[in-house]
Design an enzyme around this catalytic site. Structure first.
Site, short mmCIF file in Angstrom:
data_model
loop_
_atom_site.label_atom_id
_atom_site.label_comp_id
_atom_site.label_asym_id
_atom_site.label_seq_id
_atom_site.Cartn_x
_atom_site.Cartn_y
_atom_site.Cartn_z
N SER A 19 0.84 -1.35 -0.16
CA SER A 19 0.06 0.04 -0.20
C SER A 19 0.68 1.14 -0.06
O SER A 19 2.17 1.20 -0.12
CB SER A 19 -0.92 0.35 1.18
OG SER A 19 0.02 0.15 2.40
N LYS A 20 0.33 2.46 0.01
CA LYS A 20 0.92 3.85 -0.02
C LYS A 20 1.89 3.75 1.32
O LYS A 20 2.84 4.56 1.01
CB LYS A 20 -0.09 4.85 -0.02
CG LYS A 20 -0.71 4.87 -1.30
CD LYS A 20 -1.76 5.96 -1.53
CE LYS A 20 -2.31 6.26 -2.91
NZ LYS A 20 -3.37 7.39 -2.87
N ARG A 21 1.67 3.19 2.38
CA ARG A 21 2.59 3.39 3.24
C ARG A 21 3.91 2.56 3.19
O ARG A 21 4.89 3.20 3.67
CB ARG A 21 2.04 2.97 4.68
CG ARG A 21 1.81 1.38 4.71
CD ARG A 21 1.36 1.07 6.11
NE ARG A 21 1.17 -0.29 6.32
CZ ARG A 21 0.23 -0.99 5.92
NH1 ARG A 21 -0.76 -0.59 5.13
NH2 ARG A 21 0.23 -2.34 5.85
#
Length: 469
Positions: free
Chosen positions: A241-243
């Site tokens: 994911s973006k994290r």
């Protein structure tokens, strides 16, 4: 002898956002499988979710596919333009008694779900409308009459045999109340009519597959072969994911990655050919097989991708590398009108750059009219005791006939010997004078790229800086 079918694969993204890493890998595996088998690769945009689908996302997906080199043979087809076909197939199933209208409200369905969970049952649709023989109403949906006995077998090309008890599968909705088909129904119709032979997709679709197989059977279509690719995880073993960093393909273009590096990296997320790490596109086409796709999730490693990108920057044909980096230089405000100068800059920096953005940032001193000296370096090397060495270089450089790497090296060594000093006490002050930095490409390369006139001009500015101090 039966006729050998043409292999036909597809990539069918929803245009509700940018093409992300997981989707790009799915597209790549489909593309490679069709290319390896001399088949066809079809692109279909699944845009029946009218609320979330956008033209911007569609363009972003097409741009990303083009940038990665994943050219398609047919399409792009747009699912929303095929809704009349889907509706006719819904009517066919209703007429044959294989589907029915359901008028249960969302509130009623939620109540049924809660009750089933409270009673320890699977929260599937309980068939309230299954045998009511209802007609279409304003808010009705159409459900598929799924068999409630028997087993549906998925012979997965990657995961192997998977069995699903039919009584575990509920009567899924195949047409919503707004008249649009649901994903599971539309994808079956489109894959069948586009003669898709192999459906290669992420393993988050595994549970959709038995439902789709039942729909193929109900509609009398040939069932394609399925292969479900394990998901991509971040370093913490959770879904990417973006994290974990950028997940959009085009974000990597913006960060200065080369498409070949990203393709090479993506294919190695779940596929292997021995211990080989570097693959050309032609090699991938020759070698790719689903048998070599792993069954376990792959972990995304940004450092490995960066290493690959650095490799490709070093190995790229110079003309192609110049073409790729030029827009990044322009975005940095650099004048790229002198082709010969840009070629030299790229040659100087390619072995020292991990990304094209790195290269642009490192190239700033080539383009600046006035340098800002690294403070620590200037304090150490732009001092009066080195001024004489710099003056000698400036005075004698214009007369240097052999202005080559070897000629410049010999020239600087000669000055060092005549001044009874070490070469580094000439090279390092000169480096600061010419680049403003303590670390740069070889000083001979820098001097050739800048040319005699600029070199002398920058030395004189450095001497003025020493006097000013």
């Amino acid at each position: 002898m039966s006729e050998i079918k043409e292999i036909r694969t597809r990539f069918a993204p929803s245009p509700t956002g940018f093409l992300h890493i997981g989707g790009a890998r799915t597209a790549l595996f489909n593309w490679l499988y069709s290319r390896h088998n001399k088949g066809k690769f079809i692109l279909r945009i699944e845009d029946t979710d009218q609320m979330r689908s956008t033209e911007e996302s569609t363009r972003a997906i097409l741009d990303a596919m083009t940038w990665l080199g994943l050219n398609w043979d047919e399409g792009p087809f747009f699912q929303a333009q095929r809704v009349d076909i889907h509706r006719s197939m819904v009517e066919k199933l209703v007429e044959e008694g294989k589907a029915y209208f359901c008028t249960c409200t969302p509130e009623e369905l939620e109540e049924k779900r809660k009750r089933a969970l409270a009673e320890g049952r699977k929260p599937k649709y309980d068939g309230t409308c299954r045998d009511k023989n209802l007609s279409r109403t304003k808010n009705s949906v159409v459900r598929f009459r799924s068999p409630d006995v028997g087993v549906t077998i998925v012979h997965d090309l990657i995961k192997g045999k998977i069995a699903f008890e039919n009584d575990e599968l509920d009567d899924l909705i195949i047409e919503r109340s707004d008249g649009y088909p649901t994903y599971n129904f539309a994808v079956v119709i489109d894959d069948a009519l586009m003669k898709i032979t192999h459906v290669i997709r992420g393993d988050d679709h595994v549970n959709n597959t038995p439902r789709q197989i039942l729909l193929y059977e109900a509609l009398g279509y040939d069932i394609p072969e399925f292969g479900h690719v394990p998901m991509i995880l971040g370093a913490d073993k959770t879904r990417l994911s973006k994290r974990h960093g950028a997940t959009s393909v085009m974000a990597y273009k913006e960060m200065g990655y080369l498409p070949e590096a990203l393709v090479n990296y993506l294919v190695r997320l779940g596929w292997a050919h021995g211990d080989q790490e570097i693959f050309s596109m032609n090699a991938l086409i020759d070698l790719f097989s689903l048998a070599a796709v792993g069954k376990s999730a792959a972990v995304f490693n940004p450092d490995k991708l960066l290493w690959l990108n650095q490799h490709y920057i070093k190995e790229y044909p110079r003309e192609k590398l110049v073409e790729e980096v030029n827009p990044v230089f322009v975005k940095s405000g650099y004048d790229t009108s002198n082709d010969d100068f840009i070629n030299h800059v790229v040659s100087d920096l390619r072995t020292r750059s991990k990304t094209l953005v790195d290269m642009a940032q490192s190239a700033d001193f080539y383009f600046k009219s006035e340098l800002e000296y690294d403070q620590e370096g200037a304090e150490k090397f732009l001092r009066p005791e080195f001024a004489g060495h710099l003056k000698k270089v400036a005075e004698k450089l214009s007369g240097l006939q052999d202005y080559t790497k070897q000629g410049i090296e010999d020239f600087l060594r000669s000055i060092a010997e005549k001044n009874n000093t070490k070469l580094k006490f000439i090279a390092q002050p000169l480096r600061i004078a010419l680049t403003g930095k303590t670390v740069s490409p070889g000083i001979d390369d820098v001097m050739i790229t800048l040319g005699k006139e600029k070199v002398i001009e920058r030395i004189e500015r450095a001497l003025a800086y020493i006097d000013y101090k």
